[in-house]
Design a protein around this motif. Structure first.
Motif, PDB file in Angstrom:
ATOM      1  N   PHE A  19       0.752  -1.184  -0.007  1.00  0.00           N
ATOM      2  CA  PHE A  19       0.024  -0.275  -0.092  1.00  0.00           C
ATOM      3  C   PHE A  19       0.880   1.141   0.032  1.00  0.00           C
ATOM      4  CE2 PHE A  19      -2.590   3.365   1.950  1.00  0.00           C
ATOM      5  CZ  PHE A  19      -3.863   3.408   1.099  1.00  0.00           C
ATOM      6  N   ASN A  20       1.043   1.686  -1.019  1.00  0.00           N
ATOM      7  CA  ASN A  20       1.940   3.016  -1.451  1.00  0.00           C
ATOM      8  C   ASN A  20       3.438   2.542  -0.851  1.00  0.00           C
ATOM      9  OD1 ASN A  20      -0.096   4.504  -2.613  1.00  0.00           O
ATOM     10  ND2 ASN A  20      -0.716   5.537  -0.389  1.00  0.00           N
ATOM     11  N   THR A  21       3.671   1.316  -1.113  1.00  0.00           N
ATOM     12  CA  THR A  21       5.111   0.937  -0.415  1.00  0.00           C
ATOM     13  C   THR A  21       6.246   1.637  -1.496  1.00  0.00           C
ATOM     14  OG1 THR A  21       3.930  -1.113   0.203  1.00  0.00           O
ATOM     15  CG2 THR A  21       6.411  -1.228  -0.058  1.00  0.00           C
ATOM     16  N   PRO A  22       7.215   2.041  -0.720  1.00  0.00           N
ATOM     17  CA  PRO A  22       8.633   2.475  -1.415  1.00  0.00           C
ATOM     18  C   PRO A  22       9.141   1.208  -2.260  1.00  0.00           C
ATOM     19  CG  PRO A  22       8.734   3.048   0.919  1.00  0.00           C
ATOM     20  CD  PRO A  22       7.464   2.092   0.781  1.00  0.00           C
ATOM     21  N   LEU A  23       9.420   1.675  -3.513  1.00  0.00           N
ATOM     22  CA  LEU A  23       9.909   1.001  -4.352  1.00  0.00           C
ATOM     23  C   LEU A  23      11.286  -0.079  -4.118  1.00  0.00           C
ATOM     24  CD1 LEU A  23       9.790  -0.221  -7.091  1.00  0.00           C
ATOM     25  CD2 LEU A  23      11.114   1.481  -8.108  1.00  0.00           C
ATOM     26  N   VAL A  45       0.581  -8.089  -3.965  1.00  0.00           N
ATOM     27  CA  VAL A  45      -0.732  -7.750  -4.026  1.00  0.00           C
ATOM     28  C   VAL A  45      -0.681  -6.034  -3.725  1.00  0.00           C
ATOM     29  CG1 VAL A  45      -3.299  -7.829  -3.452  1.00  0.00           C
ATOM     30  CG2 VAL A  45      -1.706  -9.879  -3.157  1.00  0.00           C
ATOM     31  N   ASP A  46      -0.864  -5.142  -4.866  1.00  0.00           N
ATOM     32  CA  ASP A  46      -0.647  -3.910  -4.822  1.00  0.00           C
ATOM     33  C   ASP A  46      -2.293  -3.258  -4.495  1.00  0.00           C
ATOM     34  OD1 ASP A  46      -0.209  -1.318  -5.069  1.00  0.00           O
ATOM     35  OD2 ASP A  46       0.112  -1.109  -7.087  1.00  0.00           O
ATOM     36  N   ASN A  47      -2.346  -2.933  -3.374  1.00  0.00           N
ATOM     37  CA  ASN A  47      -3.572  -2.454  -2.681  1.00  0.00           C
ATOM     38  C   ASN A  47      -3.780  -0.905  -2.934  1.00  0.00           C
ATOM     39  OD1 ASN A  47      -4.990  -4.753  -1.965  1.00  0.00           O
ATOM     40  ND2 ASN A  47      -4.592  -4.487   0.089  1.00  0.00           N
ATOM     41  N   SER A  48      -2.556  -0.204  -3.476  1.00  0.00           N
ATOM     42  CA  SER A  48      -2.282   1.110  -3.664  1.00  0.00           C
ATOM     43  C   SER A  48      -3.585   1.923  -4.364  1.00  0.00           C
ATOM     44  CB  SER A  48      -1.084   1.544  -4.043  1.00  0.00           C
ATOM     45  OG  SER A  48      -0.068   0.892  -3.260  1.00  0.00           O
ATOM     46  N   PRO A  49      -3.888   3.099  -3.807  1.00  0.00           N
ATOM     47  CA  PRO A  49      -4.976   3.827  -4.895  1.00  0.00           C
ATOM     48  C   PRO A  49      -4.432   3.895  -6.091  1.00  0.00           C
ATOM     49  CG  PRO A  49      -4.066   5.228  -2.878  1.00  0.00           C
ATOM     50  CD  PRO A  49      -3.583   3.785  -2.668  1.00  0.00           C
ATOM     51  N   ARG A  69      -8.208  -1.714  -5.737  1.00  0.00           N
ATOM     52  CA  ARG A  69      -8.762  -1.077  -4.846  1.00  0.00           C
ATOM     53  C   ARG A  69      -8.288  -1.453  -3.635  1.00  0.00           C
ATOM     54  NH1 ARG A  69     -13.082  -3.986  -2.125  1.00  0.00           N
ATOM     55  NH2 ARG A  69     -13.624  -6.187  -3.361  1.00  0.00           N
ATOM     56  N   ASN A  70      -8.277  -1.020  -2.264  1.00  0.00           N
ATOM     57  CA  ASN A  70      -7.412  -1.335  -0.858  1.00  0.00           C
ATOM     58  C   ASN A  70      -8.386  -2.536  -0.511  1.00  0.00           C
ATOM     59  OD1 ASN A  70      -6.208  -1.854   1.087  1.00  0.00           O
ATOM     60  ND2 ASN A  70      -6.328   0.084   2.058  1.00  0.00           N
ATOM     61  N   LEU A  71      -8.100  -3.643  -0.559  1.00  0.00           N
ATOM     62  CA  LEU A  71      -8.804  -5.037  -0.197  1.00  0.00           C
ATOM     63  C   LEU A  71      -8.614  -5.271   1.534  1.00  0.00           C
ATOM     64  CD1 LEU A  71      -8.199  -7.905  -2.915  1.00  0.00           C
ATOM     65  CD2 LEU A  71      -9.974  -6.192  -2.665  1.00  0.00           C
ATOM     66  N   GLY A  72      -7.477  -4.459   1.820  1.00  0.00           N
ATOM     67  CA  GLY A  72      -7.098  -5.090   3.320  1.00  0.00           C
ATOM     68  C   GLY A  72      -6.025  -5.902   3.186  1.00  0.00           C
ATOM     69  N   TYR A  73      -5.561  -6.183   4.603  1.00  0.00           N
ATOM     70  CA  TYR A  73      -4.375  -7.070   4.679  1.00  0.00           C
ATOM     71  C   TYR A  73      -4.872  -8.629   4.330  1.00  0.00           C
ATOM     72  CZ  TYR A  73       0.070  -9.102   6.443  1.00  0.00           C
ATOM     73  OH  TYR A  73       1.351  -9.785   6.559  1.00  0.00           O
ATOM     74  N   GLY A  74      -5.739  -9.061   5.183  1.00  0.00           N
ATOM     75  CA  GLY A  74      -6.448 -10.550   4.827  1.00  0.00           C
ATOM     76  C   GLY A  74      -6.584 -10.789   3.540  1.00  0.00           C
ATOM     77  N   ALA A  75      -7.705 -10.050   3.186  1.00  0.00           N
ATOM     78  CA  ALA A  75      -8.110 -10.309   1.791  1.00  0.00           C
ATOM     79  C   ALA A  75      -7.440 -10.085   0.705  1.00  0.00           C
ATOM     80  CB  ALA A  75      -9.411  -9.193   1.469  1.00  0.00           C
ATOM     81  N   GLY A  76      -6.214  -9.168   0.906  1.00  0.00           N
ATOM     82  CA  GLY A  76      -5.236  -9.174  -0.152  1.00  0.00           C
ATOM     83  C   GLY A  76      -4.235 -10.336  -0.166  1.00  0.00           C
ATOM     84  N   ASN A  77      -3.953 -10.884   0.907  1.00  0.00           N
ATOM     85  CA  ASN A  77      -3.341 -12.084   1.225  1.00  0.00           C
ATOM     86  C   ASN A  77      -3.957 -13.167   0.589  1.00  0.00           C
ATOM     87  OD1 ASN A  77      -0.500 -11.846   2.176  1.00  0.00           O
ATOM     88  ND2 ASN A  77      -1.726 -10.909   3.850  1.00  0.00           N
ATOM     89  N   ASN A  78      -5.344 -13.280   0.940  1.00  0.00           N
ATOM     90  CA  ASN A  78      -6.249 -14.424   0.280  1.00  0.00           C
ATOM     91  C   ASN A  78      -6.355 -14.092  -1.315  1.00  0.00           C
ATOM     92  OD1 ASN A  78      -6.840 -15.351   2.611  1.00  0.00           O
ATOM     93  ND2 ASN A  78      -8.786 -14.455   2.760  1.00  0.00           N
ATOM     94  N   ARG A  79      -6.094 -12.946  -1.924  1.00  0.00           N
ATOM     95  CA  ARG A  79      -6.223 -13.070  -3.411  1.00  0.00           C
ATOM     96  C   ARG A  79      -4.985 -13.875  -4.012  1.00  0.00           C
ATOM     97  NH1 ARG A  79      -8.449  -9.363  -7.107  1.00  0.00           N
ATOM     98  NH2 ARG A  79     -10.024  -9.133  -5.683  1.00  0.00           N
ATOM     99  N   PHE A 203     -10.277  -5.967   8.343  1.00  0.00           N
ATOM    100  CA  PHE A 203      -9.627  -5.302   7.228  1.00  0.00           C
ATOM    101  C   PHE A 203      -8.166  -5.171   7.445  1.00  0.00           C
ATOM    102  CE2 PHE A 203      -8.242  -1.403   5.368  1.00  0.00           C
ATOM    103  CZ  PHE A 203      -8.695  -1.414   4.071  1.00  0.00           C
ATOM    104  N   LEU A 204      -7.846  -4.766   8.780  1.00  0.00           N
ATOM    105  CA  LEU A 204      -6.647  -4.628   9.187  1.00  0.00           C
ATOM    106  C   LEU A 204      -6.574  -4.687  10.925  1.00  0.00           C
ATOM    107  CD1 LEU A 204      -3.589  -4.047   8.356  1.00  0.00           C
ATOM    108  CD2 LEU A 204      -4.112  -1.461   8.788  1.00  0.00           C
ATOM    109  N   TYR A 205      -5.760  -5.432  11.388  1.00  0.00           N
ATOM    110  CA  TYR A 205      -5.636  -5.723  12.854  1.00  0.00           C
ATOM    111  C   TYR A 205      -6.505  -6.845  13.226  1.00  0.00           C
ATOM    112  CZ  TYR A 205      -3.294  -1.192  12.887  1.00  0.00           C
ATOM    113  OH  TYR A 205      -2.517  -0.122  12.534  1.00  0.00           O
ATOM    114  N   GLY A 206      -6.239  -7.824  13.954  1.00  0.00           N
ATOM    115  CA  GLY A 206      -6.754  -8.809  14.629  1.00  0.00           C
ATOM    116  C   GLY A 206      -6.770 -10.206  13.497  1.00  0.00           C
ATOM    117  N   GLU A 207      -6.199  -9.774  12.150  1.00  0.00           N
ATOM    118  CA  GLU A 207      -6.673 -10.829  11.248  1.00  0.00           C
ATOM    119  C   GLU A 207      -5.430 -11.904  11.441  1.00  0.00           C
ATOM    120  OE1 GLU A 207      -3.672  -8.242  10.228  1.00  0.00           O
ATOM    121  OE2 GLU A 207      -5.682  -7.655  10.215  1.00  0.00           O
ATOM    122  N   ASP A 208      -4.299 -11.588  12.127  1.00  0.00           N
ATOM    123  CA  ASP A 208      -3.238 -12.688  12.485  1.00  0.00           C
ATOM    124  C   ASP A 208      -3.427 -13.476  13.757  1.00  0.00           C
ATOM    125  OD1 ASP A 208      -2.863 -10.243  14.131  1.00  0.00           O
ATOM    126  OD2 ASP A 208      -0.899 -10.453  13.602  1.00  0.00           O
TER     127      ASP A 208
END
Length: 285
Positions: A19-23, A45-49, A69-79, A203-208
């Motif tokens: 998510f807007n991660t530095p290259l 999995v690029d969730n960046s806008p 779109r931003n799927l969130g951490y868990g859904a992104g990994n599921n993708r 979406f974020l936090y609690g998924e792990d």
């Protein structure tokens, strides 16, 4: 290196949500993965806008998924889990802000190969200055998590953290814990597929903690210090209002799912974890 069965192209598929991660973090991760002697494939999995501009990576080693779109951490990994169905024996979930020697992945895989009852393994984690991160934990109570965020300097919070994070333990040998950090989770693919990956309500936090708990019910979830990673730990909430709202909302979902005060399984699981570690202390691994 363990030979990969003919039905699998890779030993390990890695999943890294961006998510807007530095290259430079992205290219560092590709280099680190390439150091492994295992057959690996890395999925971003690029969730960046706005899509991150990346170089053209070798498609045999790297795949970039852009959900738009931003799927969130868990859904992104599921993708990534769904896109790589049938590709590998193990699935590695990891943050982008990590530094490690890719050959450590080989040692983690070897450990899992020699311990077929283990469904999840996590390495030793340190801060950039070398201090240990105590990321092997009990299943949390609401007081454990709320105290850490809103009363971090209170004596009661400190006393809870000593027990919750096993701060009086040396973190020097393998041991089983019910909650392992989501910054680096090497899971047995068959167990993860059976569970359907992350619960996408988080979406974020609690998924792990939710995923650790569900995997713990299927097999052993082990801290394995055959590998050390450096974790920048940018994900700490601090006092950013939107992150605090996300944290509170998603942790409320976790406790609504498993139980707030009355969670009998939590108590039993935590007592077994403490008893097993006490046995290690008294008898050795």
């Amino acid at each position: 290196m363990t030979m990969t069965p003919a039905s699998h192209r890779y030993d390990v598929v890695g999943s890294c949500v961006l998510f807007n991660t530095p290259l430079d973090e992205i290219t560092r991760m590709v280099v680190q993965f390439g150091q492994s002697g295992c057959r690996t494939h890395l999925m971003f999995v690029d969730n960046s806008p706005e899509p991150i501009a990346m170089p053209a990576f070798d498609p045999e080693r790297v795949t970039v998924l852009r959900p738009g779109r931003n799927l969130g951490y868990g859904a992104g990994n599921n993708r990534a889990l769904t896109a790589s169905a049938g590709w590998s024996r193990f699935f590695l979930i990891l943050n982008s802000d990590l530094e490690f020697d890719g050959q450590g992945i080989d040692r983690m895989v070897s450990y899992l190969d020699h311990h077929p009852d283990v469904v999840l393994a996590a390495p030793r984690v340190v801060y950039p200055d070398g201090r240990l991160q105590t990321l092997c934990r009990l299943l949390p109570t609401p007081a454990d998590l709320l105290g850490r965020q809103f009363r971090p300097n209170a004596k009661a919070t400190h006393d809870r953290n000593v027990r919750y994070e096993f701060r009086d333990w040396s973190y020097d040998h393998p041991a089983q814990f019910p909650f392992l950090s989501g910054c680096f989770m090497l899971a047995r693919r068959s167990a993860l597929d059976e569970l359907g990956g992350f619960d996408e309500r988080f979406f974020l936090y609690g998924e792990d903690v939710d995923l650790s708990r569900r995997l713990h019910a299927k097999g052993r979830t082990m801290f394995v210090p055959v590998m050390t990673i450096v974790h920048d730990y940018r994900s700490r909430v601090g006092f950013k209002p939107h992150l605090i709202r996300l944290m509170v909302t998603n942790l409320a979902r976790y406790f609504s799912k498993w139980g707030w005060v009355f969670d009998r399984d939590r108590g039993a699981i935590n007592r077994r974890a403490v008893a097993e570690l006490d046995r290690f202390r008294n008898e050795g691994p």
